[in-house]
Design a protein around this motif. Sequence first.
Motif, PDB file in Angstrom:
ATOM      1  N   LYS A   1      36.558  44.660  35.466  1.00 44.65           N
ATOM      2  CA  LYS A   1      35.484  45.066  34.597  1.00 44.65           C
ATOM      3  C   LYS A   1      36.095  46.414  33.982  1.00 44.65           C
ATOM      4  CE  LYS A   1      31.577  43.491  37.511  1.00 44.65           C
ATOM      5  NZ  LYS A   1      30.030  43.985  38.181  1.00 44.65           N
ATOM      6  N   LEU A   2      35.580  46.779  32.791  1.00 44.59           N
ATOM      7  CA  LEU A   2      35.547  47.846  31.983  1.00 44.59           C
ATOM      8  C   LEU A   2      34.498  48.765  32.072  1.00 44.59           C
ATOM      9  CD1 LEU A   2      37.792  47.069  29.259  1.00 44.59           C
ATOM     10  CD2 LEU A   2      38.604  48.438  31.109  1.00 44.59           C
TER      11      LEU A   2
ATOM     12  N   GLY B   1      37.376  49.454  35.913  1.00 43.93           N
ATOM     13  CA  GLY B   1      36.252  49.533  36.702  1.00 43.93           C
ATOM     14  C   GLY B   1      36.665  48.722  38.086  1.00 43.93           C
ATOM     15  N   GLN B   2      35.567  48.052  38.531  1.00 42.69           N
ATOM     16  CA  GLN B   2      35.554  47.397  39.772  1.00 42.69           C
ATOM     17  C   GLN B   2      36.450  46.073  39.504  1.00 42.69           C
ATOM     18  OE1 GLN B   2      32.724  46.210  43.664  1.00 42.69           O
ATOM     19  NE2 GLN B   2      31.883  45.822  41.546  1.00 42.69           N
ATOM     20  N   MET B   3      37.027  45.322  40.782  1.00 41.29           N
ATOM     21  CA  MET B   3      37.699  44.101  40.572  1.00 41.29           C
ATOM     22  C   MET B   3      37.321  43.412  41.794  1.00 41.29           C
ATOM     23  SD  MET B   3      41.771  43.311  40.311  1.00 41.29           S
ATOM     24  CE  MET B   3      42.292  41.608  40.187  1.00 41.29           C
ATOM     25  N   ILE B   4      36.952  42.297  41.542  1.00 41.96           N
ATOM     26  CA  ILE B   4      36.603  41.260  42.563  1.00 41.96           C
ATOM     27  C   ILE B   4      37.366  40.076  42.699  1.00 41.96           C
ATOM     28  CG2 ILE B   4      34.670  40.020  43.613  1.00 41.96           C
ATOM     29  CD1 ILE B   4      32.767  42.101  42.120  1.00 41.96           C
ATOM     30  N   VAL B   5      37.834  39.708  43.800  1.00 44.22           N
ATOM     31  CA  VAL B   5      38.651  38.292  43.991  1.00 44.22           C
ATOM     32  C   VAL B   5      37.789  37.474  45.182  1.00 44.22           C
ATOM     33  CG1 VAL B   5      40.716  37.289  44.663  1.00 44.22           C
ATOM     34  CG2 VAL B   5      40.625  39.551  43.325  1.00 44.22           C
TER      35      VAL B   5
ATOM     36  N   ARG C   1      37.040  43.361  47.225  1.00 56.44           N
ATOM     37  CA  ARG C   1      36.668  44.305  46.299  1.00 56.44           C
ATOM     38  C   ARG C   1      37.631  45.456  46.166  1.00 56.44           C
ATOM     39  NH1 ARG C   1      31.086  43.575  44.317  1.00 56.44           N
ATOM     40  NH2 ARG C   1      30.251  41.540  45.239  1.00 56.44           N
ATOM     41  N   TYR C   2      38.096  45.913  44.979  1.00 58.70           N
ATOM     42  CA  TYR C   2      38.933  47.009  44.690  1.00 58.70           C
ATOM     43  C   TYR C   2      37.986  47.688  43.502  1.00 58.70           C
ATOM     44  CZ  TYR C   2      43.012  49.567  43.481  1.00 58.70           C
ATOM     45  OH  TYR C   2      43.953  50.640  43.371  1.00 58.70           O
TER      46      TYR C   2
ATOM     47  N   CYS D   1      44.964  42.326  34.893  1.00 57.89           N
ATOM     48  CA  CYS D   1      43.545  42.004  34.701  1.00 57.89           C
ATOM     49  C   CYS D   1      43.002  43.018  33.628  1.00 57.89           C
ATOM     50  CB  CYS D   1      42.749  41.961  35.750  1.00 57.89           C
ATOM     51  SG  CYS D   1      40.930  41.149  35.636  1.00 57.89           S
ATOM     52  N   ILE D   2      43.074  44.260  33.980  1.00 58.56           N
ATOM     53  CA  ILE D   2      42.819  45.442  32.937  1.00 58.56           C
ATOM     54  C   ILE D   2      43.325  45.179  31.602  1.00 58.56           C
ATOM     55  CG2 ILE D   2      42.599  47.555  32.565  1.00 58.56           C
ATOM     56  CD1 ILE D   2      40.580  46.663  34.603  1.00 58.56           C
ATOM     57  N   LYS D   3      44.564  44.972  31.680  1.00 53.47           N
ATOM     58  CA  LYS D   3      45.216  44.940  30.297  1.00 53.47           C
ATOM     59  C   LYS D   3      44.937  43.766  29.465  1.00 53.47           C
ATOM     60  CE  LYS D   3      49.978  44.424  28.585  1.00 53.47           C
ATOM     61  NZ  LYS D   3      51.370  44.391  28.747  1.00 53.47           N
TER      62      LYS D   3
END
Length: 269
Positions: A34-35, A42-46, A59-60, A97-99
Motif C-alpha cells: 500500500k501507499l 505503507g504496509q505490505m502483507i504476504v 506483515r511488514y 512492490c512499491i516501485k
Amino acid sequence: MLPGFIERLAWITDNLNTTDIKGALVIQRLVMCKLKDNGEPGQMIVREAFRGTTTDELRYNDNYFTYNSTLNATAEVVKFHLDISMWRHENFYYPHCIKTLKGYLKKRTNQVNRKVKPIVRLLQKANPDSRGSRVMCLATGFYPRHINLTLFRDGQPVSDDEITGGDLLPNDDGTYQIRKILEISTKEQREKHKYTCTATHLNLDNKLDVSLELDHGTPFKPVLSSVLTVLALVIVTVAAVIIWRKKHAASSKDEYSSASTEEIVDTTS
C-alpha cells in the motif's frame, strides 16, 4: 521467487499430512502493498495458502515484521525461514512492490483520482418462492470503492444476520456497486414498516437517504388498482365504439330504404 516456493513446498510437506494427496501439490502466494495518502510506502502483507487454506501470514510495516503460521514446526525452523523471508522482503519484495505500485499510479492518475457519486436505490419485489417480498438497497456507479451502505427499518439498522449480499462488485466502466437484500416474510407483510437506505461516500457532501414505505399486506395494491382502472376504461371505450358502429349501420340502412322508396314513388307518378 521459484526457489522460495520450492523451499516452502518442502517445509509444508514435512509438517502436514500429504499422504492422501494425489496429483499436483499447489501453493498459492498473495502479495499486497500500500501507499499512504502522502505517497510514502505503507504496509505490505504476504499470505501463503496450501490446498486452499492459509498457512502463513507476514506483515511488514515501518521496518517491523509480524508473523503468524498454522504449521506445526519448531521455533528453530520457524526462525530460520522467517529470517530468510525478512531479508527477501526488505531487499526485494517490498521495494519492487512499491516501485510497481507507484509506476501504475503514475500511468493511471486520471482513472485512480476520478470522483463519481453513487446512485442509490431502494427497491421492493415479490418473492414467489416464499410468498413474501424482498427489499433491496442498491448503490452503484461510484468511485473510489470505499462506501458505507446501511439498511434501516423504522429508523433502526437491520442486523447483518437478516441481510444477504453486501459484496463489493466491479462495473464494466471501472466503477463499483454493492447491494444488500432483506427478505420479508408473509407475517411481516401484514405490518407497516418504513425502510431507508443510507449511503456515505467520499464524493457525497452529506449522507444520502432513500426511503420506502409500503403496506406489505398489499404491496402491489396501488399498481393493481391502476391496471384494473385502465383495463375498465379500455373495455368501456371498445363497447362504446361497437354500439356506435351498430347504430350508425342501422341508421344508414333506414336512410337508404327511405330514399329508394321515394325514388320508386316519383317514377310511378
